[in-house]
Design a protein around this motif. Structure first.
Motif, PDB file in Angstrom:
ATOM      1  N   GLN A 211       0.819  -1.214   0.000  1.00 53.11           N
ATOM      2  CA  GLN A 211       0.000   0.000   0.000  1.00 53.11           C
ATOM      3  C   GLN A 211       0.853   1.264   0.000  1.00 53.11           C
ATOM      4  N   ILE A 212       2.121   1.129   0.404  1.00 52.09           N
ATOM      5  CA  ILE A 212       3.014   2.289   0.366  1.00 52.09           C
ATOM      6  C   ILE A 212       3.843   2.336  -0.915  1.00 52.09           C
ATOM      7  N   LEU A 213       4.483   1.234  -1.267  1.00 52.00           N
ATOM      8  CA  LEU A 213       5.447   1.246  -2.380  1.00 52.00           C
ATOM      9  C   LEU A 213       4.840   0.854  -3.727  1.00 52.00           C
ATOM     10  N   TYR A 214       3.581   0.495  -3.752  1.00 53.67           N
ATOM     11  CA  TYR A 214       2.911   0.062  -4.985  1.00 53.67           C
ATOM     12  C   TYR A 214       1.626   0.860  -5.181  1.00 53.67           C
ATOM     13  N   HIS A 215       0.758   0.832  -4.167  1.00 53.20           N
ATOM     14  CA  HIS A 215      -0.567   1.438  -4.289  1.00 53.20           C
ATOM     15  C   HIS A 215      -0.505   2.953  -4.446  1.00 53.20           C
ATOM     16  N   THR A 216       0.448   3.623  -3.802  1.00 52.20           N
ATOM     17  CA  THR A 216       0.504   5.079  -3.841  1.00 52.20           C
ATOM     18  C   THR A 216       1.034   5.626  -5.163  1.00 52.20           C
ATOM     19  N   LEU A 217       1.538   4.770  -6.014  1.00 52.19           N
ATOM     20  CA  LEU A 217       1.933   5.218  -7.352  1.00 52.19           C
ATOM     21  C   LEU A 217       0.668   5.550  -8.141  1.00 52.19           C
ATOM     22  N   HIS A 218       0.621   6.728  -8.728  1.00 50.18           N
ATOM     23  CA  HIS A 218      -0.577   7.138  -9.464  1.00 50.18           C
ATOM     24  C   HIS A 218      -0.744   6.351 -10.760  1.00 50.18           C
ATOM     25  N   GLN A 219       0.356   5.917 -11.319  1.00 52.77           N
ATOM     26  CA  GLN A 219       0.303   5.142 -12.561  1.00 52.77           C
ATOM     27  C   GLN A 219       1.536   4.241 -12.638  1.00 52.77           C
TER      28      GLN A 219
END
Length: 391
Positions: A211-219
């Protein structure tokens, strides 16, 4: 009769299984949503099923004080057939998630399925394909994702509050005495029920990494580019009792200039809170170029976080900011995932932005690889993608 504009959106729930997690979830469903600012939603428990005994279901309904009418079934198929049920919460052991979720989907029911989604990624892919083909809502019930505290932390990362995030460490360990506390058929150590630390507890450590290093990427969300792990097994049953995972992600957040690392650990024998007084340090550290966010409490139900700014020479030292979690209505916090599912149904959405199906699949694939590296194989029947299959 048309529904008045201010009437809450009603969702009729079916509860599949009557164990501890089903009780916790159902208790939260029965708490007035207005107590948490969710008056636009109304959860109704319309039916409960157990595969073993109708008496057990009736006891469950009575103990929790579920309002009538609430149907009691001693068959999961009868629950799936009930026309008064909109969505089924699946609270059965991990080993049965694939079969039980397929049953619900095949009968046209939306599904909120407890974590881990399935035993392996191949099963999860079939569930996703089936739900999409039938136009049904499907979500892995990682309740942590929907907690306001976690939403706040993700927003802080996206906003660059601690700069470019380069490392996340997360631990989910419970400190049990395996030989003394649990029998060999307990779901945590029973291979027939897909027991072990990784699937039951380690998924929460992984969800913080993701959720920090993958999910927070906008694209351009990219799964880990490297996975390594170590595993210790419980000699008596062969389930893992301790697993440590190191992940490399191809870019960091929010800038994406560097690669990033995550360390996800889990253990049954040691605890993140050994004295049960909160004396120990944070269970999660989110480290960026401008500071870090420390998260306290169990990874699945964090109690507070601190933002610790980086000291920069020649500049005033910024204050540490601390935020406590609030659980309205004396609830566990599982109602937030139920609210999310309800709002998705109201909007006609077939998956949640908080816990996208693609992300559930990506995490399952990581756990597959960790199990491969550790030589952790479950019985063929519960690894099977055949449906229906009697377990």
């Amino acid at each position: 009769m048309s529904m008045a504009r201010n009437d809450p959106w009603k969702v009729n729930w079916g509860i599949m299984a009557t164990g501890g997690i089903a009780k916790s979830f159902t208790k939260d469903l029965l708490i007035d949503p207005a107590s948490r600012g969710a008056a636009d939603i109304l959860h109704i428990v319309s039916a409960v099923a157990s595969s073993s005994s109708k008496v057990r279901v009736e006891q469950f309904i009575a103990e929790l004080g579920i309002p009538s009418p609430c149907a009691a079934y001693d068959s999961y198929e009868d629950l799936a057939r009930d026309p008064n049920v909109d969505i089924i919460y699946i609270a059965t052991p991990h080993s049965h998630h694939f079969q039980n979720t397929m049953l619900a989907l095949e009968h046209g029911k939306h599904v909120l399925c407890e974590k881990p989604f399935t035993v392996n990624a191949a099963q999860a892919k079939i569930l996703v394909e089936t739900a999409r083909k039938k136009g049904l809502f499907l979500m892995e019930a990682v309740w942590t994702r929907c907690m306001p505290l976690c939403v706040q932390i993700r927003d802080l990362v996206r906003a660059g509050e601690i700069g470019e995030v380069l490392r996340v460490t997360a631990d989910t360990s419970v400190g049990s005495d395996l030989e003394k506390d649990w029998s060999l058929d307990h779901r945590m150590v029973n291979m027939e029920l897909a027991g072990g630390a990784l699937l039951d507890l380690g998924i929460y450590s992984l969800t913080w990494a993701f959720q920090i290093l993958y999910h927070t990427l906008h694209q351009d969300r990219a799964p880990p580019s490297a996975i390594s792990s170590q595993m210790i097994k419980y000699p008596t049953t062969g389930a893992d009792e301790s697993t440590s995972i190191l992940l490399e992600f191809p870019r960091s957040t929010p800038g994406g200039k560097f690669k990033s690392h995550a360390v996800a650990t889990t253990s049954i024998r040691v605890s993140i809170d050994p004295d049960e007084k909160g004396t120990a340090g944070p269970s999660i550290r989110i480290q960026g170029t401008d500071g870090e966010i420390q998260v306290y409490g169990y990874a699945f139900r964090p109690t507070k976080y601190k933002i610790i700014p980086r000291k920069i020479a020649g500049q005033p030292v910024k204050d540490v900011k601390e935020v406590d979690a609030v659980f309205p209505g004396t609830g566990r916090g599982m109602y937030w995932e139920a609210d999310e599912a309800a709002r998705c149904l109201r909007a006609g959405e077939r998956e949640s932005a908080y816990m996208p199906l693609s992300e559930s699949l990506a995490i399952m694939e990581v756990m597959d690889e960790v199990r491969r590296q550790g030589g952790l194989k479950y019985p063929e029947s519960i690894e099977s993608t055949q449906y229906p299959l009697q377990l």
